[in-house]
Design a protein around this motif. Sequence first.
Motif, PDB file in Angstrom:
ATOM      1  N   UNK A   1       9.317  22.801  58.922  1.00  0.00           N
ATOM      2  CA  UNK A   1      10.613  23.418  59.164  1.00  0.00           C
ATOM      3  C   UNK A   1      10.621  24.184  60.484  1.00  0.00           C
ATOM      4  N   UNK A   2       9.470  24.740  60.864  1.00  0.00           N
ATOM      5  CA  UNK A   2       9.371  25.514  62.099  1.00  0.00           C
ATOM      6  C   UNK A   2       9.645  24.650  63.328  1.00  0.00           C
TER       7      UNK A   2
ATOM      8  N   UNK B   1      -2.310  29.555  57.009  1.00  0.00           N
ATOM      9  CA  UNK B   1      -0.893  29.612  56.698  1.00  0.00           C
ATOM     10  C   UNK B   1      -0.087  29.977  57.932  1.00  0.00           C
ATOM     11  N   UNK B   2       1.160  29.550  57.988  1.00  0.00           N
ATOM     12  CA  UNK B   2       2.014  29.956  59.103  1.00  0.00           C
ATOM     13  C   UNK B   2       2.142  31.478  59.142  1.00  0.00           C
ATOM     14  N   UNK B   3       1.976  32.043  60.294  1.00  0.00           N
ATOM     15  CA  UNK B   3       2.109  33.487  60.414  1.00  0.00           C
ATOM     16  C   UNK B   3       0.858  34.260  60.074  1.00  0.00           C
ATOM     17  N   UNK B   4      -0.233  33.550  59.725  1.00  0.00           N
ATOM     18  CA  UNK B   4      -1.477  34.236  59.434  1.00  0.00           C
ATOM     19  C   UNK B   4      -1.866  34.140  57.972  1.00  0.00           C
ATOM     20  N   UNK B   5      -3.127  34.406  57.700  1.00  0.00           N
ATOM     21  CA  UNK B   5      -3.632  34.331  56.345  1.00  0.00           C
ATOM     22  C   UNK B   5      -4.112  32.931  56.006  1.00  0.00           C
ATOM     23  N   UNK B   6      -4.747  32.808  54.858  1.00  0.00           N
ATOM     24  CA  UNK B   6      -5.293  31.535  54.405  1.00  0.00           C
ATOM     25  C   UNK B   6      -5.039  31.362  52.919  1.00  0.00           C
TER      26      UNK B   6
END
Length: 321
Positions: free
Chosen positions: A49-50, A168-173
Motif C-alpha cells: 500500500x505504501x 515491519x514497516x516503520x520499524x520493529x520485527x
Amino acid sequence: MRIGTRKSTMALAQTAEIARRLSAAAPDINVEIVTFETVGDTDQTGKLLMHGGKGGAFVAEIRTAILAGQLHAAMHSLKDMPGNEDTPGLVIGATLERDPPTDALVLRPGLSLDDFRRSRGSGFRIGTNAVRRAAYARRLYPECGVIHYRGAADTRVRKLDNREMQRLPGGGEVGPADALIMARSGLERVGLGSRIAYEFSPREMLPAVGQGIVAVECAAQDWPTRRILALIDDPTAHLSCDAEREVLWVLNGHCNSPIAGYSTVRGAEMTLTASVLDETGFIEATRSGPANRPRELGRAVGLELLGKGAAAIIARTRPQP
C-alpha cells in the motif's frame, strides 16, 4: 522484440517461457528480455500500500517503459495487475494457459502437517502479505497468529527455514513464522514444489483473481506486436482473465481488499465464483453463463456481491487518510 520483466527468479522464469514460445511460434523474431528492479522488489519489508499497491509496486515502471516505446511488451503475473483502474494505451495481448491457481501451506523444517492439524494451528504463526490469504487463514485457523511476511517466493521460504524475523514497516520485527501460505504455481516455478505440505482446494481458499495466469501486456495501437502475441495466447485463460478482472472493476477493489475470484470453462459454459471477506464478514457469489461473454458474467457476479454488502467490507479495509 523487447520484453520487460522484474528481476525476481519467478518473473525471469515466466518471461523465459514466453520467449521460448514466441521463438517457436515466430522463428524470425529475436526476443530480448529487459529486466527491471521495481520498488516492490527493492522494498522487501514495507506493505505494498505504501507504494500504491501492487500496481505501483510491481508494474508501474514497466508500463511506463512500454508507453515510452522502450519495450514492445511486458510480462506480468496477472494477479499483480490492478483490475480496478484503467491504463490508457495498454492491452493484454496474450495470456499463457493457466497454471494451478491454488494456494499451498509451507511448513518450517521439523513441523509436520499432523502437528499442525492436531493443534489446529494453536500457537503457530502463519506468514503472508496477501490480505485475501490472511483473511482465509483466520477463518480456517482461528487459533493461529497471522503475521506480515514479504519477499520473493524463494526468499520467503529461506526466511522460514532460517527462522528469520520479518522487519515491519516503520520499524520493529515480527516472527519468526512457522508456516507460509503461498501460490502453488509460484513455488513450482522456483523449484520449491516439494515444500508444499498441503494444497488448499478452491472451496477452502478461493484463489486471487488471475492467480496462475501469466499475462503479456503491450501498447494497444502496436498492431504488429499484438499480432505476434496472439500466436501464443491461450483462449481459455484469456476468457478467465476477462471474467475475473471484471469483478475487480465492478467492486472497485483496492490493493488492501480481500477479494477472490476463480472461473472454470467447460465446453461453452463458464462458471465464476468470487468472494469478499474480512475478519467480520464473508460474502460469496457463484454464477454460470456463456463462456464467450466473460465480462457480462463477471459484471453479474460483481453486482451480486455488491447487493450482498461487499461494499461495506471493502470500505472497512480501505486505508483511512
